[in-house]
Design a protein around this motif. Sequence first.
Motif, PDB file in Angstrom:
ATOM      1  N   TRP A 159      11.961  -3.829   6.240  1.00  0.00           N
ATOM      2  CA  TRP A 159      11.728  -3.802   4.801  1.00  0.00           C
ATOM      3  C   TRP A 159      12.748  -4.639   4.029  1.00  0.00           C
ATOM      4  N   ALA A 160      13.501  -5.498   4.714  1.00  0.00           N
ATOM      5  CA  ALA A 160      14.547  -6.290   4.048  1.00  0.00           C
ATOM      6  C   ALA A 160      13.976  -7.208   2.964  1.00  0.00           C
ATOM      7  N   ARG A 161      12.713  -7.532   3.060  1.00  0.00           N
ATOM      8  CA  ARG A 161      12.076  -8.429   2.095  1.00  0.00           C
ATOM      9  C   ARG A 161      12.063  -7.857   0.674  1.00  0.00           C
ATOM     10  N   ILE A 162      12.240  -6.553   0.528  1.00  0.00           N
ATOM     11  CA  ILE A 162      12.131  -5.930  -0.800  1.00  0.00           C
ATOM     12  C   ILE A 162      13.466  -5.897  -1.545  1.00  0.00           C
ATOM     13  N   ALA A 205       1.473  -6.439  -0.960  1.00  0.00           N
ATOM     14  CA  ALA A 205       1.357  -5.311  -1.893  1.00  0.00           C
ATOM     15  C   ALA A 205       2.138  -4.106  -1.381  1.00  0.00           C
ATOM     16  N   GLY A 206       2.156  -3.941  -0.045  1.00  0.00           N
ATOM     17  CA  GLY A 206       2.946  -2.866   0.542  1.00  0.00           C
ATOM     18  C   GLY A 206       4.432  -3.061   0.309  1.00  0.00           C
ATOM     19  N   TYR A 207       4.906  -4.305   0.440  1.00  0.00           N
ATOM     20  CA  TYR A 207       6.312  -4.596   0.155  1.00  0.00           C
ATOM     21  C   TYR A 207       6.632  -4.338  -1.321  1.00  0.00           C
ATOM     22  N   ILE A 224       0.999   1.119   3.934  1.00  0.00           N
ATOM     23  CA  ILE A 224       1.535   1.510   2.626  1.00  0.00           C
ATOM     24  C   ILE A 224       0.764   0.803   1.519  1.00  0.00           C
ATOM     25  N   GLY A 225       0.451  -0.472   1.741  1.00  0.00           N
ATOM     26  CA  GLY A 225      -0.305  -1.244   0.750  1.00  0.00           C
ATOM     27  C   GLY A 225      -1.692  -0.680   0.507  1.00  0.00           C
ATOM     28  N   ILE A 226      -2.365  -0.254   1.577  1.00  0.00           N
ATOM     29  CA  ILE A 226      -3.705   0.329   1.431  1.00  0.00           C
ATOM     30  C   ILE A 226      -3.660   1.570   0.554  1.00  0.00           C
ATOM     31  N   PHE A 227      -2.746   2.491   0.879  1.00  0.00           N
ATOM     32  CA  PHE A 227      -2.669   3.725   0.097  1.00  0.00           C
ATOM     33  C   PHE A 227      -2.253   3.439  -1.343  1.00  0.00           C
ATOM     34  N   GLU A 235       0.576  -4.057  -7.952  1.00  0.00           N
ATOM     35  CA  GLU A 235       0.099  -3.942  -6.572  1.00  0.00           C
ATOM     36  C   GLU A 235      -1.369  -4.323  -6.446  1.00  0.00           C
ATOM     37  N   MET A 236      -2.175  -4.001  -7.482  1.00  0.00           N
ATOM     38  CA  MET A 236      -3.585  -4.367  -7.417  1.00  0.00           C
ATOM     39  C   MET A 236      -3.756  -5.881  -7.444  1.00  0.00           C
ATOM     40  N   ILE A 237      -2.979  -6.553  -8.289  1.00  0.00           N
ATOM     41  CA  ILE A 237      -3.069  -8.013  -8.387  1.00  0.00           C
ATOM     42  C   ILE A 237      -2.512  -8.675  -7.126  1.00  0.00           C
ATOM     43  N   VAL A 238      -1.359  -8.208  -6.687  1.00  0.00           N
ATOM     44  CA  VAL A 238      -0.737  -8.793  -5.493  1.00  0.00           C
ATOM     45  C   VAL A 238      -1.599  -8.549  -4.257  1.00  0.00           C
ATOM     46  N   GLY A 239      -2.214  -7.363  -4.172  1.00  0.00           N
ATOM     47  CA  GLY A 239      -3.063  -7.058  -3.032  1.00  0.00           C
ATOM     48  C   GLY A 239      -4.236  -8.008  -2.909  1.00  0.00           C
TER      49      GLY A 239
END
Length: 477
Positions: free
Chosen positions: A315-318, A238-240, A38-41, A226-230
């Motif tokens: 996905w509980a982390r989100i 970033a996916g989370y 998910i993070g990649i996309f 997401e770009m910064i976190v990635g």
Amino acid sequence: MANVKKAVFLSVGEKVIVFVIQFVSSVVLARLLSPHEIGIFSIGSLILALSHALRDLGITSYLIQERDLSPARLQTAATIAVIMSWTLALVVLALSGPVSSFYREEGVGEVLRVLAINFFFLPFGSVSMAILKRNMNFDKVVRINLASGTLQSVVSIALCSMGVGFIGLAWGAVAGTLLTVLMTVLMTKREVPMRIEFGEWRHILRTGGRFCGSSLLWEFGLAAPEMIVGKAMSIETAGYLARSLGVVGLAFRSIMEGLTPVLMPFFARSHRDGESVGDQFLKSICYLSALSFPLFACMALAMDSIVLLLYGEKWARIIEPARILCVGSAALTIAVTGAAVVSGTGKSKYTLRFQLVGQPVKIVLLLIGSQYTLDHVAGGIAIGDLIITTYTLLVLRRLLGFDLARVGAALGPSVLVALCAAMSCLAFRLATPNALPFFSVIGCMASSFVGWVVGLMLTRHPAGIEVGAVVRRLVKR
């Protein structure tokens, strides 16, 4: 006014259906793909979103609000759109390799190369879509968006279930774009002549450039987290973040993407007709906040059950980041409405100022938050959205000639309605602490709705009157 109500009904109705489609799609895809995929996309698609803002050059907004849209201006706009879009497609293809190296992930480059295909087709549909919105032909817009949204979801799920991974999402997006362009061109083939024309390029770029700058900064604000976190944290993180933004963003888009296509043409027409745009804005945020404030308040309370039901334990982390993001999203609905006002009235320089003030602050907060935890990143996003909203209201006060007391009068009843809905939701949660996620979500929805209706009645909210009128008409039928 009847045409406006019909347009709002069609646009919001369409977004509700699209919301359901995207909702089901996100649930299925969350189980087919990992947070890393998910993070990649997300990173690849968000880089393309920035390119889309530059590709458009503000032409879409220009076409909607332009008072004197002559054939020469329309043809020039179409010519510029094609040139810019094809140029950026080649740039994206050339940069896909370096971007992959920057993130140390080849998959990001793969996503960029597939999504760049869209750029070769989009200009033929974007101008036509702007004309449909300018003329408020939202019945056609609804059919186009529903068809493309359905196709994108079906193709994405089908490819991912076959094991192709994250790249299936990119091909799904391409399929949706192709259908959008085809349907839009067919519906407007006599309104948008495709001839090369440069005669009005100075006028278009002067006006559209301001819209473009604002749009670019807005998209950067959306893409930056997401770009910064990635890069600063990890692709998985970033996916989370993408999923936490996604679960809140689905609700945000279901409201604003249904209203925004109507609001800007509506404010533009009100301005052309000499009506009080300030009064229209205050009335709009009064109605809008009666829906958005309770929705995000109750979503924050029920977020743990929502995430566990939709995406599962992995996905509980989100959960906590998504709760924090609800605060900023509720406020941002007001800012987006304000941006529609200044765009519709032709004051394009202010749309740029809104973003020049808010987005740099948001980026700084994101950079700081990325040195700590995902919750801090979410907090930075929410604070940035609150700053953008505050500045937007201050500017509108000066432009439209109303004081902030009238804003308080417009939003105050909605805050009380939100409290009623939230208290009802919280009471249910406290009464059923061990309920399974499915029953917890259903119970929260039902109790929140009851609290919302009670709040509308107690405050005598104008939105409640409209809801009652709709119900009475349906009962009579």
